[in-house]
Design a protein around this motif. Structure first.
Motif, mmCIF file in Angstrom:
data_model
loop_
_atom_site.group_PDB
_atom_site.id
_atom_site.type_symbol
_atom_site.label_atom_id
_atom_site.label_comp_id
_atom_site.label_asym_id
_atom_site.label_seq_id
_atom_site.Cartn_x
_atom_site.Cartn_y
_atom_site.Cartn_z
ATOM 1 N N ARG A 1 47.029 -9.979 -12.818
ATOM 2 C CA ARG A 1 46.195 -10.894 -13.590
ATOM 3 C C ARG A 1 44.792 -10.874 -13.005
ATOM 4 N NH1 ARG A 1 47.474 -13.044 -18.162
ATOM 5 N NH2 ARG A 1 46.507 -15.012 -17.624
ATOM 6 N N ALA A 2 44.741 -10.893 -11.685
ATOM 7 C CA ALA A 2 43.431 -10.867 -11.042
ATOM 8 C C ALA A 2 42.736 -9.548 -11.311
ATOM 9 C CB ALA A 2 43.596 -11.095 -9.546
ATOM 10 N N VAL B 1 34.614 -12.451 -16.575
ATOM 11 C CA VAL B 1 35.083 -13.774 -16.964
ATOM 12 C C VAL B 1 35.113 -13.864 -18.469
ATOM 13 C CG1 VAL B 1 34.727 -16.245 -16.682
ATOM 14 C CG2 VAL B 1 34.107 -14.682 -14.838
ATOM 15 N N THR B 2 36.188 -13.368 -19.026
ATOM 16 C CA THR B 2 36.393 -13.479 -20.469
ATOM 17 C C THR B 2 37.784 -14.029 -20.707
ATOM 18 O OG1 THR B 2 37.236 -11.238 -20.587
ATOM 19 C CG2 THR B 2 34.896 -11.538 -21.009
ATOM 20 N N SER B 3 38.034 -14.375 -21.920
ATOM 21 C CA SER B 3 39.308 -14.993 -22.241
ATOM 22 C C SER B 3 40.447 -14.004 -22.076
ATOM 23 C CB SER B 3 39.278 -15.502 -23.677
ATOM 24 O OG SER B 3 40.547 -16.003 -24.018
ATOM 25 N N LEU B 4 41.445 -14.405 -21.291
ATOM 26 C CA LEU B 4 42.645 -13.577 -21.165
ATOM 27 C C LEU B 4 43.701 -13.985 -22.170
ATOM 28 C CD1 LEU B 4 43.101 -13.307 -17.313
ATOM 29 C CD2 LEU B 4 42.312 -11.561 -18.883
ATOM 30 N N CYS C 1 47.772 -8.466 -7.440
ATOM 31 C CA CYS C 1 47.838 -9.399 -8.556
ATOM 32 C C CYS C 1 47.203 -8.759 -9.779
ATOM 33 C CB CYS C 1 47.112 -10.693 -8.222
ATOM 34 S SG CYS C 1 47.027 -11.758 -9.633
ATOM 35 N N LEU D 1 41.145 -9.603 -14.520
ATOM 36 C CA LEU D 1 39.963 -10.456 -14.440
ATOM 37 C C LEU D 1 38.786 -9.668 -13.887
ATOM 38 C CD1 LEU D 1 39.256 -13.488 -14.825
ATOM 39 C CD2 LEU D 1 39.572 -13.732 -12.373
ATOM 40 N N ILE D 2 39.075 -8.868 -12.852
ATOM 41 C CA ILE D 2 38.010 -8.073 -12.254
ATOM 42 C C ILE D 2 37.463 -7.075 -13.259
ATOM 43 C CG2 ILE D 2 37.543 -6.325 -10.493
ATOM 44 C CD1 ILE D 2 39.805 -7.780 -8.839
#
Lengths: 259, 547
Positions: free
Chosen positions: B5-6, B14-17, B3, B9-10
């Motif tokens: 998207r994940a 935790v910031t705005s995508l 994934c 994220l990693i």
């Protein structure tokens, strides 16, 4: 607009009280019919049977059926050249659905909802003030083109498939985690590297999860990349003790006045 | 499969995508080729991408990744939408007016929004919608019943929903094209040329939907160009808008192609040039004031809408770099215009053309044919040498790539009784005899190549020469995509989707998807992986390289 939060107490025996009902039905048939209705019929006709224009199943308002036998036939055969499909029910199952249709106005949609003999009348104008002020509801919710995306859209609770009863709304207001609708569930995922995301569960399949995280936006995850994922309690606070009975009724009246 | 998207994220924590799609991002869309931010990918409408993972050497390794189905297509419906892709999220429309947000890597749906068009809606050519526009976190949908709707891109929730003044679906006004965002405004215009509408291009405030300006594509009394109509003919003269325009930020001009005059095939009912039908208009993006226009087909009697995509390019022209506009027209010709002034620089045939014999010094065509009572055979046919199918310009090769119907004709007959306008009814004249079905392809094709065929052709704007032509037995309604690795992607009615060598037209790869390709392909990337997406028949197909 005033909404009276009043539901009829339902005993274990349900009499055939629907309009034009021609038969008596056993409570067990009515209950089985409800389950069939909710999975097969409600997607088009709505929880209250009035989502298709010109038809109100719970109040005996049909376009073509004049008898219970007509209803059974239509359920099983469908109506040509309309969106009403034939259902692969046997006669007994179709009769159970009719049993429910003939009694649905007498039954609460949420069977577990607390039954109230009478609630105070609500005032939508006062409810709007509470909703936007003391209640701080727009901190999370959305109504008619404005608000926040964290919570459900409350713009159309009084019509169509999103229709909610006053009792359901009252329960959501006072006991928000007692029953959370599937479309309003909150999910928390943790990736194998420890990153977390929490938001409204939008979709899932065997391999993936889609959610709306208020901080991240729309996000999609492969389950194989996740250490864990679980439903978590709704962030909706209980307003028990924060709003009076009158104020709750006012808010509910306001929500049901929105279109 | 991982994934992405994940993965992002990693990597970023935790910031705005989901960054806002600012208008500055849209202006510089070419610098973020992982996204597809407008109908044509970029405000210059080149439908060209800098993504370079897929190359002529590895294109044979493309594999189907996922498919998105439409719910229903009936009658003349076709899935002509081009998706948008923003930071891993794809937004597209499904007929008639449903908006879908989905994970661009897996095809899984985030949300859907359904607008059910009014039953009063009248459309000539199927329940078509070609896509969306976005700015900030707001999507814009223009509907078949002539409404403009703003949606929150995160949730699909409606922000505003308006019907512009003077339009009504029962009069034949409808919106079928993807809107265009310019600065803080959303631009669009109505289709409905077959119903005697009066066309316009209008700009709406992106925050509120309030109309900011309107340019009438048929000038009213007292306005320049009104003299090209007579009496009341201007009131129902068509000149619709049904494809998306372009924008030059340096000139602050927005360019739009205008459709045919009505009644379509009975020109004697509306003597004159019928401005600004069959023209390109260059408008001040802030005011809607006309800067210049060029009319491709004055007094059109063949339904040669000039709504095609205005492709903006800076090319060497007679020794100097010049800001030009490339235009492949339904009337069988392709043009090079100066986009600052509208000066006619060049006009060349794409295919057999017999309705004109050349141009005067200002670029006005010498028209020699018109419909007759007994019938006139005209090349190209009523659907044109090309049509709504997006062309592409590659700055890498310097070539202009055009999907074409080659050597096709129609027979046009004049109705001596004339055509009377009736509200909400077709206002066209005698439908020409079509050599090739215009809307619904037959399941089989028995035409011979000499009776018309389809092609992708590459032409050189600097010389006017055709560089190559890739031939298909059946015609094509597909757009064209080019990439920095000199690949051309396009398809056709036969159900094939092709990758061609942009330099010579050689076939490098093809897939059979079993439905006519009636949209423009796009490319995007998620998590560093390049995808190719296009619609064919009842589905969207998304390919990427095997790994």
């Amino acid at each position: 607009m005033r909404i009276y939060v009043a539901l009829t107490f339902i005993t274990s025996f349900v009499s055939p009280c629907g309009l034009f009902a021609q038969h008596s039905y056993l409570p067990s048939d009515i209950d089985d019919g409800r389950r069939i209705y909710e999975t097969s019929c409600g997607t088009c006709h709505g929880a209250f049977g009035d989502a298709v224009p010109g038809i109100d199943l719970g109040r005996g308002q049909f376009r073509r059926a004049k008898s219970d036998e007509d209803l059974v036939r239509i359920i099983r055969s469908g109506i040509r050249d309309t969106t009403m499909p034939p259902f692969n029910f046997n006669e007994s199952q179709a009769t159970m659905v009719v049993a429910y249709l003939r009694n649905m106005t007498a039954m609460p949609v949420d069977r577990n909802a607390p039954i109230e003999v009478l609630g105070p009348p609500g005032d939508a104008t006062r409810g709007k003030v509470i909703f936007e002020g003391k209640g701080k509801c727009l901190t999370c919710h959305w109504t008619n083109g404005a608000g926040n995306i964290t919570g459900p859209d409350l713009s159309s609770l009084n019509g169509g498939r999103g229709r909610r009863s006053p009792a359901e709304l009252r329960r959501s207001l006072l006991e928000p985690n007692a029953e959370v609708r599937p479309e309003n569930r909150t999910i928390r995922v943790v990736t194998k590297s420890g990153a977390t995301s929490t938001g409204n569960l939008l979709n899932q399949d065997t391999d993936t999860i889609q959610l709306l995280d208020p901080k991240l936006g729309l996000a999609s995850f492969m389950k194989a990349d996740l250490k864990e994922f679980e439903l978590v309690p709704s962030p909706m606070p209980s307003f028990k003790g924060l709003l009076t009975d009158q104020e709750s009724a006012d808010v509910i009246s306001y929500l049901l006045s929105l279109k | 499969m991982k994934c992405f998207r994940a993965l992002i994220l990693i990597l970023v924590g935790v910031t705005s995508l989901h960054a806002d799609v600012t208008f500055d991002r849209i202006v510089k869309a070419g610098q973020e080729p992982q996204n597809w931010l407008t109908y044509s990918g970029n405000l210059n409408s080149q439908r060209y991408s800098l993504l370079d993972q897929i190359t002529p050497a590895n294109v044979k390794g493309l594999e189907l990744q996922w498919v998105l189905q439409v719910r229903t297509l009936t009658g003349a419906d076709k899935w002509e939408a081009t998706p948008l892709v923003v930071d891993g999220v794809m937004y597209t429309t499904r007929p008639p007016n449903e908006v879908v947000a989905l994970d661009a890597a897996t095809g899984r749906i985030f949300w859907t929004y359904t607008h059910t068009p009014s039953q009063a809606t009248r459309v000539c050519c199927g329940r078509v919608n070609r896509g969306l526009a976005i700015v900030g976190e707001t999507l814009f949908l223009a509907t078949l019943d002539a409404r403009l709707i703003a949606l929150d891109a995160r949730t699909g929730r409606e922000l505003w929903n308006i019907q512009p003044d003077g339009v009504a679906p029962e009069l034949g006004y409808s919106f079928t094209s993807a809107p265009l965002v310019v600065k803080d405004k959303v631009l669009t215009g109505p289709a409905g040329g077959e119903y005697g509408i009066r066309g316009f291009i209008a700009a709406f405030d992106a925050k509120t939907g309030k109309e900011a300006w309107r340019f009438n594509t048929i000038p009213g009394p007292g306005e320049p160009g009104h003299e090209t109509w007579t009496e009341t003919t201007w009131q129902h003269g068509g000149a619709p808008i049904w494809l998306t325009g372009s924008y030059d930020p340096d000139l602050n001009l927005t360019y739009w192609g205008v459709g045919n005059p009505g009644p379509d095939w009975n020109g004697q009912d509306r003597p004159g040039d019928n401005l600004y039908s069959d023209s390109v208009v260059a408008l001040d993006a802030d005011t809607g004031k006309l800067k210049w226009h060029y009319q491709f087909t004055p007094h059109d009697e063949f339904d040669f809408d000039s709504v095609q995509i205005p492709v903006l390019a800076d090319i060497r022209w007679q020794g100097a770099v010049r800001k030009v506009m490339l235009w492949a027209n339904r009337n069988g010709l392709w043009y090079v215009l100066d986009r600052a002034t509208g000066e006619f620089l060049s006009g060349k045939p794409l295919t057999q053309v017999n309705w004109m014999t050349g141009f005067d010094a200002k670029g006005r065509p010498n028209k020699i044919l018109g419909p007759t009572v007994e019938g006139t055979r005209v090349y190209p046919n009523n659907q044109g040498a090309t049509n709504w199918y997006s062309p592409s310009y590659s700055p890498s090769t310097g070539l202009f790539y055009v999907p074409c119907w080659m050597d096709t004709f129609s027979v046009y007959r004049k109705d001596p009784k004339g055509v009377e306008y009736r509200e909400g009814q077709q206002f066209t004249g005698i439908t020409p005899q079509l050599q090739i079905p215009s809307m619904v392809p037959r399941a089989t094709n028995t035409r011979l190549p000499e009776e018309g065929y389809g092609a992708i052709q590459a032409v050189d704007p600097t010389t006017g020469e055709r560089k190559w032509l890739f031939k298909m037995t059946d015609v094509t309604d597909s757009g064209v995509l080019t990439t920095a690795t000199d690949l051309v992607f396009a398809g056709g009615r036969e159900g094939y989707f092709y990758a061609l060598d942009a330099k010579n037209g050689n076939l490098l790869w093809k897939a059979m998807v079993g439905g006519q390709v009636a949209s423009g392909p796009i490319t995007y990337a998620v998590g560093g992986r390049q995808y190719i997406a296009f619609n064919a028949g009842n589905a969207m197909f998304v390919y990427a390289l095997h790994r």
